[in-house]
Design a protein around this motif. Sequence first.
Motif, short mmCIF file in Angstrom:
data_model
loop_
_atom_site.label_atom_id
_atom_site.label_comp_id
_atom_site.label_asym_id
_atom_site.label_seq_id
_atom_site.Cartn_x
_atom_site.Cartn_y
_atom_site.Cartn_z
N THR A 177 20.97 -23.44 -5.06
CA THR A 177 20.09 -23.29 -6.21
C THR A 177 20.59 -22.18 -7.13
N PRO A 178 20.74 -22.44 -8.41
CA PRO A 178 21.22 -21.41 -9.33
C PRO A 178 20.22 -20.28 -9.50
N LEU A 179 20.75 -19.09 -9.73
CA LEU A 179 19.90 -17.96 -10.11
C LEU A 179 19.48 -18.08 -11.57
N VAL A 180 20.41 -18.57 -12.40
CA VAL A 180 20.10 -18.82 -13.80
C VAL A 180 20.85 -20.08 -14.23
N GLU A 181 20.21 -20.84 -15.09
CA GLU A 181 20.81 -22.09 -15.55
C GLU A 181 20.48 -22.29 -17.03
N ALA A 182 21.52 -22.49 -17.84
CA ALA A 182 21.34 -22.79 -19.26
C ALA A 182 21.80 -24.22 -19.51
N ARG A 183 21.00 -24.96 -20.24
CA ARG A 183 21.34 -26.34 -20.57
C ARG A 183 21.16 -26.55 -22.07
N ASP A 184 22.26 -26.91 -22.74
CA ASP A 184 22.26 -27.16 -24.18
C ASP A 184 21.61 -25.99 -24.93
N LEU A 185 22.02 -24.77 -24.55
CA LEU A 185 21.45 -23.56 -25.14
C LEU A 185 22.01 -23.33 -26.54
N ALA A 186 21.12 -23.21 -27.50
CA ALA A 186 21.51 -22.92 -28.88
C ALA A 186 20.65 -21.76 -29.38
N VAL A 187 21.28 -20.81 -30.03
CA VAL A 187 20.58 -19.65 -30.57
C VAL A 187 21.00 -19.45 -32.02
N ARG A 188 20.02 -19.22 -32.87
CA ARG A 188 20.29 -18.95 -34.28
C ARG A 188 19.63 -17.64 -34.68
N ARG A 232 18.30 -16.23 -38.05
CA ARG A 232 18.03 -16.71 -39.41
C ARG A 232 18.75 -18.02 -39.62
N GLN A 233 19.70 -18.09 -40.52
CA GLN A 233 20.41 -19.34 -40.77
C GLN A 233 21.75 -19.42 -40.07
N VAL A 234 22.08 -18.44 -39.28
CA VAL A 234 23.40 -18.38 -38.64
C VAL A 234 23.31 -18.85 -37.20
N ALA A 235 24.08 -19.87 -36.85
CA ALA A 235 24.13 -20.35 -35.46
C ALA A 235 25.08 -19.46 -34.66
N VAL A 236 24.57 -18.88 -33.57
CA VAL A 236 25.37 -17.95 -32.76
C VAL A 236 25.86 -18.62 -31.48
N LEU A 237 25.04 -19.45 -30.86
CA LEU A 237 25.43 -20.21 -29.68
C LEU A 237 25.19 -21.69 -29.94
N HIS A 238 26.10 -22.52 -29.45
CA HIS A 238 26.02 -23.96 -29.69
C HIS A 238 26.12 -24.73 -28.37
N GLY A 239 25.04 -25.33 -27.94
CA GLY A 239 25.08 -26.25 -26.81
C GLY A 239 25.74 -25.71 -25.56
N LEU A 247 15.58 -13.25 -25.07
CA LEU A 247 15.54 -13.98 -26.33
C LEU A 247 14.70 -15.23 -26.13
N PRO A 248 13.97 -15.67 -27.14
CA PRO A 248 13.23 -16.94 -27.01
C PRO A 248 14.19 -18.12 -27.00
N THR A 249 14.17 -18.89 -25.93
CA THR A 249 15.10 -20.02 -25.79
C THR A 249 14.38 -21.30 -25.39
N GLY A 250 13.06 -21.30 -25.43
CA GLY A 250 12.32 -22.49 -25.01
C GLY A 250 12.60 -22.80 -23.56
N SER A 251 12.92 -24.05 -23.28
CA SER A 251 13.20 -24.47 -21.91
C SER A 251 14.70 -24.55 -21.64
N SER A 252 15.52 -24.00 -22.53
CA SER A 252 16.97 -24.12 -22.37
C SER A 252 17.52 -23.24 -21.24
N ASP A 281 34.54 -22.29 -23.66
CA ASP A 281 35.82 -22.95 -23.61
C ASP A 281 35.78 -24.02 -22.52
N GLN A 282 36.01 -25.24 -22.90
CA GLN A 282 35.95 -26.34 -21.92
C GLN A 282 37.10 -26.30 -20.93
N GLN A 283 38.14 -25.50 -21.22
CA GLN A 283 39.26 -25.40 -20.29
C GLN A 283 38.98 -24.39 -19.18
#
Length: 218
Positions: free
Chosen positions: A2-13, A15-22, A54-59, A211-213
């Motif tokens: 069982t993971p201690l922490v798990e992020a799924r499709d996490l996106a953070v903005r 204002r208008q700037v996207a900082v994290l993408h999926g 940070l507020p991330t909903g259910s991500s 990085d997917q690699q």
Amino acid sequence: MTPLVEARDLAVRYRQVAVLHGVDLALGPGDEVALVGRSGSGKTTLLLALAGLLPTGSSVRWPALPSATAERHAAIGVVFQAPSLIGELSARENVALPLRLRGIARAPAYRAAEAALAELDLEDARDALPTELSGGQQQRVAVARVLAADPRLLLADEPTGALDAVTAGRVIDVVRGRVRRNGGALLLATHDEDLAGLLPQRLGLSDGRLDQQSSVSR
């Protein structure tokens, strides 16, 4: 496991700037991961999100940590880039403060603080005020403040930036040893390739994307 922490499709903005993408990421007991990326790549934001600051909903979820917010926060330790020590308190008092705020009595809190300071070769500085310490010593006090609470999930943001290579290696050894004893996980954000090489696992972050690699391998 069982993971201690798990992020799924996490996106953070911001204002208008996207900082994290999926971002998809899971850390479980035994993971010791270097998160590598240039300044501005989103490393700090990712650590704050994984810490629940940070507020991330259910991500972001913490399946293996307590469900109650206060207890979960107590199980997560965050070493920030800046030491942020309280100037009126000694090194020992700074390290013990989070424990005291959690209701732990003074004597055991001080014992935990002194043990953490000793592990980082700061036993002789326990009564010193922050202004009496070098930048590197202040940074180690900040690390000790997190270690004293024995977190299971430790998130460190450039924790050795003010240290020479030898001292930095020593600090990382201490951090890894404490995390292992707690059956926890470590995610260390750095732009230092030599420091990243001290950890067995590595992830790359670029422009808010993992990085997917690179991968976390058990």
